[in-house]
Design an enzyme around this catalytic site. Structure first.
Site, PDB file in Angstrom:
ATOM      1  N   HIS A  38      39.878  39.739  34.582  1.00  0.00           N
ATOM      2  CA  HIS A  38      39.663  40.417  33.444  1.00  0.00           C
ATOM      3  C   HIS A  38      39.649  41.919  33.377  1.00  0.00           C
ATOM      4  O   HIS A  38      40.142  42.640  34.623  1.00  0.00           O
ATOM      5  CB  HIS A  38      38.035  40.488  33.107  1.00  0.00           C
ATOM      6  N   ASP A 317      38.281  38.870  40.153  1.00  0.00           N
ATOM      7  CA  ASP A 317      38.936  39.185  41.118  1.00  0.00           C
ATOM      8  C   ASP A 317      39.216  38.190  42.404  1.00  0.00           C
ATOM      9  O   ASP A 317      40.042  37.921  43.035  1.00  0.00           O
ATOM     10  CB  ASP A 317      38.462  40.561  41.536  1.00  0.00           C
TER      11      ASP A 317
END
Length: 435
Positions: A38, A317
């Protein structure tokens, strides 16, 4: 005689080279799968001088996507459009429901990241048809069309690393015995105590660790305030914090600097199987089935795959990094802490040639680049090739395949060494019968 031999070898080499180049030139892109982190978000916790009330972006609150994050994702969408719509003409200019599928974890920041990316990938334009792609209404933004984002359910917790996994908890206890981890822990505790003193934290200062994430987010929006209110804060301290905590992020995804065996258990192998293995194998299996459908459309048993061209996952991540660990290419990440930056992406392209041979390319991008980097040749199992054989990709996937399945493996204790051996035997059996 020597000249004749050299001549024969040269002709043979040129023939092989010509055959290879012809094979490469005839490669046809059939399918794309991609996963991204994101965009920029607010901090997950408040920390002086910035509290939750200061984070007003994206509806307000902690952990929400910021306007910077929206812009980052829009840029990534524009890059996807340039590559797959404009340059390669692989995807339609207009949104085609059967061509693309967008999926997201169930968090606002990943859902809105996907929406922001799609705004860049299929922006308002004359290619969209009024009354077909969007309403014939004066109050509607001309050319704008919605594109659905499908949200993960609880049954997809394995690929998102959200399941409660007993085996993983045991692995954390095991890797704590490693010298590499012990040394990193000593450095972390020392830094925690030092920073805790700056914040006047006296209760368990060795466990004070909120600052690493908070600083990373605060500096993007409140950097002047930080320097004004925190006289001891500086870039050197920030970088030290990121580097000090970097090893713990790596450990969680199975990346250790040295061979790490504890009580006969291969810690990196076990961790990567649980963390990156489920998503890696889901990606591989979907791609393999798509290629099978391309080769034999009449016998394709998965109808939605026939027209599908682009499958994307808006995530986090640690998921991107877990895949990089399994592929052996964590060095492609160039951030201070070696951790995928906001809006970074890993893309896998599937190709076929006239002989129905299939291969893949791996592309990585962080948000500092204007385009994707082809990292295929850096993947060890691909042996420096421009295209990686599908069979090589299969070998990677099966090396980290949770067996007999993820939930069963999670409930299997590490106390039985035979469970580890059985897992490796299962991998051998599957590769033997399916290659």
């Amino acid at each position: 005689m020597n000249k004749l031999l050299i001549f024969i070898m040269l002709v043979t080499f040129l023939a092989i080279e010509k055959s290879f180049m012809s094979e490469v030139d005839n490669m046809k892109l059939e399918f794309v799968q991609t996963i991204w982190r994101h965009g920029d978000r607010s901090a997950l916790e408040g920390l002086f001088p910035i509290s939750e009330k200061n984070w007003t972006f994206g509806g307000g609150g902690l952990g929400e996507l910021t306007p910077m994050g929206m812009s980052e994702m829009n840029n990534l969408g524009t890059i996807f459009r340039r590559r797959y719509v404009e340059d390669q003409q692989f995807l339609s200019h207009r949104y085609a429901a059967k061509e693309i599928y967008i999926r997201s974890t169930n968090l606002n920041r990943t859902i809105i990241s996907a929406m922001s990316l799609l705004y860049g990938m299929f922006p308002p334009g004359a290619w969209n048809i009024q009354g077909v792609d969007y309403p014939n209404d004066v109050d509607w933004q001309q050319g704008f069309t919605f594109i659905p984002v499908h949200v993960d359910g609880i049954d997809q917790c394995a690929v998102a690393q959200l399941c409660n996994c007993r085996r993983f908890q045991e692995l954390q206890e095991k890797w704590a015995e490693l010298d590499e981890v012990k040394n990193a822990t000593v450095a972390m505790i020392a830094l925690n105590r030092r920073v805790a003193a700056f914040y006047n934290v006296t209760d368990q200062p060795e466990k004070f660790n909120r600052y690493t994430d908070a600083w990373k987010c605060q500096r993007n929006w409140f950097n002047d305030t930080m320097y004004q209110q925190l006289p001891w804060y500086n870039e050197d301290l920030y970088n030290e914090a990121q580097r000090t905590y970097a090893p713990f992020k790596r450990f969680t995804e199975g990346n250790f600097a040295k061979p790490s065996i504890v009580d006969g258990i291969d810690i990196p192998q076990e961790v990567s199987t649980l963390q990156g293995g489920p998503l890696l194998n889901e990606i591989f299996e979907r791609g393999r089935e798509k290629i099978r459908c391309v080769a034999d459309a009449e016998n394709c048993s998965i109808d939605y795959l026939k027209p599908l061209k682009f499958y994307a996952y808006s995530s986090h991540d640690q998921l991107v990094y877990a895949l990089l660990v399994t592929l052996g290419i964590t060095d492609v990440v160039k951030t201070v802490d070696g951790w995928p930056d906001t809006s970074s992406s890993l893309t896998i392209e599937y190709y076929s040639n006239p002989g129905n041979q299939s291969s893949v390319k791996f592309l990585y991008r962080d948000n500092s680049n204007d385009n994707f980097s082809d990292v295929t040749s850096q993947i060890p199992v691909c042996n420096g090739a421009q295209y990686c054989a599908m069979s090589d990709f299969q070998n990677i996937a099966y090396q980290f395949k949770p067996l007999p399945d993820y939930m069963t493996l999670c409930e299997t204790s590490l106390s039985s060494i035979s469970s580890v051996l059985n897992n490796k035997i299962w991998v051998f059996v599957i590769i033997y019968f399916l290659i």
